[in-house]
Design a protein around this motif. Sequence first.
Motif, PDB file in Angstrom:
ATOM      1  N   MET A 290      -7.600  -5.923   8.595  1.00  0.00           N
ATOM      2  CA  MET A 290      -6.621  -5.262   8.044  1.00  0.00           C
ATOM      3  C   MET A 290      -6.040  -5.876   6.723  1.00  0.00           C
ATOM      4  SD  MET A 290      -2.942  -6.388   9.969  1.00  0.00           S
ATOM      5  CE  MET A 290      -1.979  -5.720   8.580  1.00  0.00           C
TER       6      MET A 290
ATOM      7  N   SER B   3      -0.075  -0.325   5.667  1.00  0.00           N
ATOM      8  CA  SER B   3      -1.272  -1.036   5.962  1.00  0.00           C
ATOM      9  C   SER B   3      -2.647  -0.245   6.416  1.00  0.00           C
ATOM     10  CB  SER B   3      -1.056  -1.881   6.987  1.00  0.00           C
ATOM     11  OG  SER B   3       0.107  -2.804   6.656  1.00  0.00           O
TER      12      SER B   3
ATOM     13  N   ASN C  64      -6.695  -0.672   8.142  1.00  0.00           N
ATOM     14  CA  ASN C  64      -7.735  -1.233   8.836  1.00  0.00           C
ATOM     15  C   ASN C  64      -9.105  -0.016   8.604  1.00  0.00           C
ATOM     16  OD1 ASN C  64      -7.666   0.121  10.938  1.00  0.00           O
ATOM     17  ND2 ASN C  64      -7.061  -1.044  12.341  1.00  0.00           N
TER      18      ASN C  64
ATOM     19  N   SER D 178       4.178  -4.490  10.921  1.00  0.00           N
ATOM     20  CA  SER D 178       2.775  -4.151  10.587  1.00  0.00           C
ATOM     21  C   SER D 178       1.466  -4.688  11.439  1.00  0.00           C
ATOM     22  CB  SER D 178       2.611  -4.448   9.056  1.00  0.00           C
ATOM     23  OG  SER D 178       1.133  -4.231   8.690  1.00  0.00           O
TER      24      SER D 178
ATOM     25  N   ALA E  66      -0.877  -3.465  14.336  1.00  0.00           N
ATOM     26  CA  ALA E  66      -2.063  -3.703  14.391  1.00  0.00           C
ATOM     27  C   ALA E  66      -2.793  -4.425  15.555  1.00  0.00           C
ATOM     28  CB  ALA E  66      -2.600  -4.824  13.102  1.00  0.00           C
TER      29      ALA E  66
END
Length: 539
Positions: free
Chosen positions: A459, A485, A487, A512, A516
């Motif tokens: 990420m 953010s 990934n 964030s 994740a």
Amino acid sequence: MSASISIFDTTLRDGTQGEGVSLSADDKLKIAKKLDDLGVHYIEGGIPGSNSKDIEFFKRVQELGLRAKITAFGSTRRKNTEASQDRNLQCILESGAQAATLVGKSWDFHVHTALQTTLEENLAMIYDSILYLKQNGLEVIFDAEHFFDGYKNNPEYALSVITKAAEAGADWITMCDTNGGTLPHEVYDIVSTVVSNLPQANLSIHTHNDCELAVANSLSAIQAGARQIQGTINGYGERCGNANLCSIIPTLQLKMGYDCIQADSLKQLSNTARFISEIANVHMPVNQPYVGGAAFAHKGGIHVSAILRDSRTYEHISPELIGNKQRILVSELAGQSNILSKAKEMGLEFDPSNENSSKVIDKIKDLEHQGYQFEAADASLELLLREANGQISELFTFESFKMLVEKSAGQPVVSEAFVKVNIDGQSVYTAAEGNGPVNALDNALRKALVQSFPSLQEMHLSDYKVRVLDEKDATAAKVRVLIESKNVSNTWNTVGVSGNVIEASWEALVDSIRYALLGQINQNDKHSNIESQHGLVNH
């Protein structure tokens, strides 16, 4: 059977004349492929005689095997020369394009002022250029520049221009509202006159958006008898832009009964708009009709309650028809319906009779009063809802952070962050530098966690926005920080609010990271007794 409308896309030519739009040859090829997948009929690639980038595009685009006709743009021959000797026309022929767009003057004012030639020579320039390209096997679209202004100033001459183009064999005759100042009823009346004067001609419309009427003017032209529309994706173009095909195509097809592209292809419209926005690196307005992120977003509790019963109460079409989706926003205006809908969207079981439901609504309203904005931070919202539903078990807890910012004479500013977190009862202390305080905090936090949670290597922060909430308080004002953010498979947004920009950034950063790790959070029962992170960062 409904009439068919030809879609002529000029994003790669006229669209690139918009401020802030610059495309490489590779960018143009990617966009051309996406436009072809959408099903447009013509893709105007650029001006082959103007620059090496466009020359490269026309050379390489032939390798893609596109269904759309690739079109090269250029002007009519120079005054007092032979068409066969005109370098611009030669470049069009050498480009390998299947069709050519030739622009010529149709306003007598421009003939005298810009070209500085006679009205008769301008007609000859148009006729000779079209005939020459036709004799060399190209399909020709003639763009009558400033046609509507020319018609209003001298209707006889404007009509003589497009009549001459038809006599030379132009396959399409395009009436251009180049200055973007014509009104829809004027477009309808003038196009109707052209249709009666040239009943056999294939008529096209090209409008600009200087009065925010480009879409309306294009639709008026279709109603009057035009059968092709020139425009750009997202309305890119010089000054205020061109006619926006993202609004025109679905309106023609879904509301006016015309055939433009295949229904299955129409479902790619939103994705196409966003893809091209990314390639062009131009922010796409959230409230853009049809394809914008807020085009089918609902915030007011009464609205949400109604659309949950029947979406037609507040949606003019089904968003799925053009590849968009309905969104329920949660804010200080939210009612129980908003929360229930959002929870359902996230796959959460949320019992409206449960006391936690009313508590989380009150908490969201209180946080929004403080300056939080969850409609732009779905990830932070989901964490709140999961906490209220007892579905969050934290994998780490925050203990402290410190910042060091140093500036020496003649040297760049150096930012260093020191972060302490607790993982499985063990304190982990790390330090990291960054190109600013927030970047340093992000690096230090992830450095502390990555050994235990290696998925965090995938990420990264992709956007960072700060807004001052109380400008009258000057440097003591509260700020709201929104962080995006990414990934490999997902994008999410989080929010933080504080009178200190570092603390607000920290809140958004922590959310964030927590978002994740949601997959690991839900699979890790041994951490179920660790207290909630939201309490720790003092939301």
